[in-house]
Design an enzyme around this catalytic site. Structure first.
Site, PDB file in Angstrom:
ATOM      1  N   SER A 171       4.484 -11.052  16.372  1.00 12.47           N
ATOM      2  CA  SER A 171       3.254 -10.799  15.612  1.00 12.47           C
ATOM      3  C   SER A 171       2.404  -9.740  16.303  1.00 12.47           C
ATOM      4  CB  SER A 171       2.440 -12.083  15.485  1.00 12.47           C
ATOM      5  OG  SER A 171       3.249 -13.155  15.097  1.00 12.47           O
TER       6      SER A 171
HETATM    7  N1  SAH Z   1       4.679 -15.540  17.760  1.00 15.72           N
HETATM    8  C1  SAH Z   1       6.087 -15.240  17.772  1.00 15.72           C
HETATM    9  C2  SAH Z   1       6.460 -14.755  16.395  1.00 15.72           C
HETATM   10  C3  SAH Z   1       7.833 -15.096  16.013  1.00 15.72           C
HETATM   11  S1  SAH Z   1       8.236 -14.780  14.324  1.00 15.72           S
HETATM   12  C4  SAH Z   1       6.336 -14.222  18.896  1.00 15.72           C
HETATM   13  O1  SAH Z   1       5.419 -14.008  19.701  1.00 15.72           O
HETATM   14  O2  SAH Z   1       7.426 -13.683  19.022  1.00 15.72           O
HETATM   15  C5  SAH Z   1       8.308 -16.419  13.689  1.00 15.72           C
HETATM   16  C6  SAH Z   1       9.404 -17.296  14.218  1.00 15.72           C
HETATM   17  O3  SAH Z   1       9.372 -18.531  13.502  1.00 15.72           O
HETATM   18  C7  SAH Z   1      10.813 -16.743  14.047  1.00 15.72           C
HETATM   19  O4  SAH Z   1      11.424 -16.634  15.302  1.00 15.72           O
HETATM   20  C8  SAH Z   1      11.504 -17.799  13.172  1.00 15.72           C
HETATM   21  O5  SAH Z   1      12.879 -18.003  13.491  1.00 15.72           O
HETATM   22  C9  SAH Z   1      10.693 -19.034  13.470  1.00 15.72           C
HETATM   23  N2  SAH Z   1      10.769 -20.112  12.481  1.00 15.72           N
HETATM   24  C10 SAH Z   1      10.749 -20.035  11.130  1.00 15.72           C
HETATM   25  N3  SAH Z   1      10.842 -21.274  10.603  1.00 15.72           N
HETATM   26  C11 SAH Z   1      10.909 -22.150  11.653  1.00 15.72           C
HETATM   27  C12 SAH Z   1      11.026 -23.570  11.770  1.00 15.72           C
HETATM   28  N4  SAH Z   1      11.114 -24.372  10.701  1.00 15.72           N
HETATM   29  N5  SAH Z   1      11.075 -24.108  12.997  1.00 15.72           N
HETATM   30  C13 SAH Z   1      11.001 -23.330  14.120  1.00 15.72           C
HETATM   31  N6  SAH Z   1      10.918 -21.990  14.072  1.00 15.72           N
HETATM   32  C14 SAH Z   1      10.861 -21.401  12.857  1.00 15.72           C
END
Ligand code: SAH
Length: 280
Positions: free
Chosen positions: A116
Site C-alpha cells: 500500500s
Molecule cells: N500492507 C500490505 C499490503 C498487502 S496487499 C503490505 O505492506 O505489503 C494485501 C494482502 O492481503 C495481499 O498480500 C493478499 O494476499 C492478502 N489477503 C487477501 N485476502 C486475504 C485473506 N483472506 N487472508 C489473509 N490475507 C489476505
C-alpha cells in the site's frame, strides 16, 4: 518472531539464451565493445541509485521527507510519524523498486498483490489511533492485521502495538514477509517476539489470540467478516476497506465496539486488492 525464515531471492542470472542472442544481433559491427563502462557512466548510474535529492535510501532523512509529505497531506498522528520515520520501506520491496520506496505510490510485491501507498498506511493507522481506547492508552494494544503482504505495514504496526498477529493467505508472501521482518529485526537488534505471522485465511481472524483491541485489513471485501466483529474487544476499533452495499468502489470503514454494541462509520474512497477466502 514466529515467522519462517525467508527464502533467498531468485537469481537473475544466467540470462535466457534467446535474450542474449537478441541483444547480440542488435550490436552494430563498427561499434567498439567496451568490457568496462566509462567511469562517468558508472558514477551517473550509481547516482541514480540514490534519491533525487542525492541521499542514500538508508538515510533517516529520506524517511523524514516522506513524513513531511504525510504531514502536508493532512495526517496528524505523531505515533504514525515516529513509526514510519524509522521503518526502512525500501527493504520490504524488490531491489529493483527500492528507488521508488519513499514515493507515495503502491508497488508490486508479486503474486498480483501490491504494497500500500505510504499515505494510505498512514491514514489507516491514524484512524486506528483515533479510537478512544488507543488515544487514551497511546498504543494499539493487541492487534490483528489481515493481509501481511511484504510485511511493511506489519513492521510499522509492530512499533505501535503491544502484540501483532498478522495473517497472509499466500504462502510465498507469508514466507518473504517473515524474511523481511527477521532481517529488519536483526538490523535494529530486536527479536520482534511480540509479532506473530501466520499463513492462513484472515477472514476467519485468529480466535486463539482474540479479543483484539485493533483490527486492520489490507484487502477489501463486500461485507465485514463476522469473526472480525466477534474478535474485536469492547473499546476496540477496526479499520478496513469495504464495498458499500449496492455501490461501486470501496471506502474505509471504521467499526467501534462499545459495551452497548457496535458503531460503524465510513470515510474516504480507497482502492485495495480484494479480500479472498481460503489459502494458497
Ligand atoms: N500492507 C500490505 C499490503 C498487502 S496487499 C503490505 O505492506 O505489503 C494485501 C494482502 O492481503 C495481499 O498480500 C493478499 O494476499 C492478502 N489477503 C487477501 N485476502 C486475504 C485473506 N483472506 N487472508 C489473509 N490475507 C489476505
Amino acid at each position: 518472531m514466529s515467522a519462517e525464515a525467508g527464502k533467498p531471492r531468485a537469481a537473475r542470472f544466467p540470462l535466457l539464451l534467446e535474450r542474449v542472442g537478441r541483444a547480440g544481433v542488435s550490436v552494430k559491427s563498427r561499434e567498439t565493445l567496451r568490457p568496462q563502462r566509462p567511469l562517468h557512466e558508472a558514477a551517473r548510474d550509481a547516482g541514480r541509485q540514490r534519491t533525487p535529492q542525492g541521499l542514500g535510501l538508508d538515510s533517516q532523512r529520506v524517511r523524514q521527507r516522506m513524513v513531511q509529505r504525510l504531514r502536508a497531506e493532512g495526517i496528524r498522528c505523531e505515533p504514525v510519524f515516529s513509526a514510519m520515520g524509522v521503518v526502512p520501506r525500501h527493504l520490504f520491496v524488490d531491489t529493483a523498486l527500492a528507488i521508488q520506496a519513499y514515493e507515495d505510490t503502491s508497488l508490486p510485491i508479486g503474486h498480483g498483490q501490491t504494497i500500500s501507498k505510504p499515505s494510505v498506511v498512514a491514514r489507516m493507522v491514524e484512524l486506528l489511533f483515533d479510537g478512544a481506547q488507543a488515544r487514551a492508552r497511546g498504543h494499539l494494544g493487541r492487534l490483528l492485521e489481515v493481509g501481511t503482504g511484504c510485511g511493511y505495514q506489519t513492521a510499522v504496526l509492530a512499533r505501535l502495538a503491544q502484540r501483532v498477529v498478522s495473517i497472509e493467505r499466500l504462502r510465498p508472501l507469508f514466507e518473504r514477509a517473515g524474511g523481511h521482518l527477521a532481517s529488519w529485526g536483526r538490523d535494529i537488534g530486536e527479536g520482534l517476539d511480540h509479532v506473530r505471522l501466520l499463513h492462513g485465511d484472515g477472514m476467519l481472524g485468529h480466535a486463539p489470540s482474540a479479543p483484539f483491541d485493533s483490527i486492520i485489513a489490507a484487502a477489501g471485501g463486500g461485507e465485514l467478516p463476522q469473526p472480525w466483529l466477534d474478535q474485536l474487544a469492547v473499546g476496540g476499533r477496526l479499520v478496513a476497506p469495504m464495498h458499500r452495499p449496492g455501490q461501486r468502489g470501496q471506502v474505509l470503514v471504521v467499526v467501534d465496539r462499545h459495551a452497548s454494541g457496535i458503531v460503524r462509520s465510513e470515510y474516504e474512497a480507497v482502492h485495495f486488492v480484494p479480500l479472498k477466502s481460503g489459502i494458497v
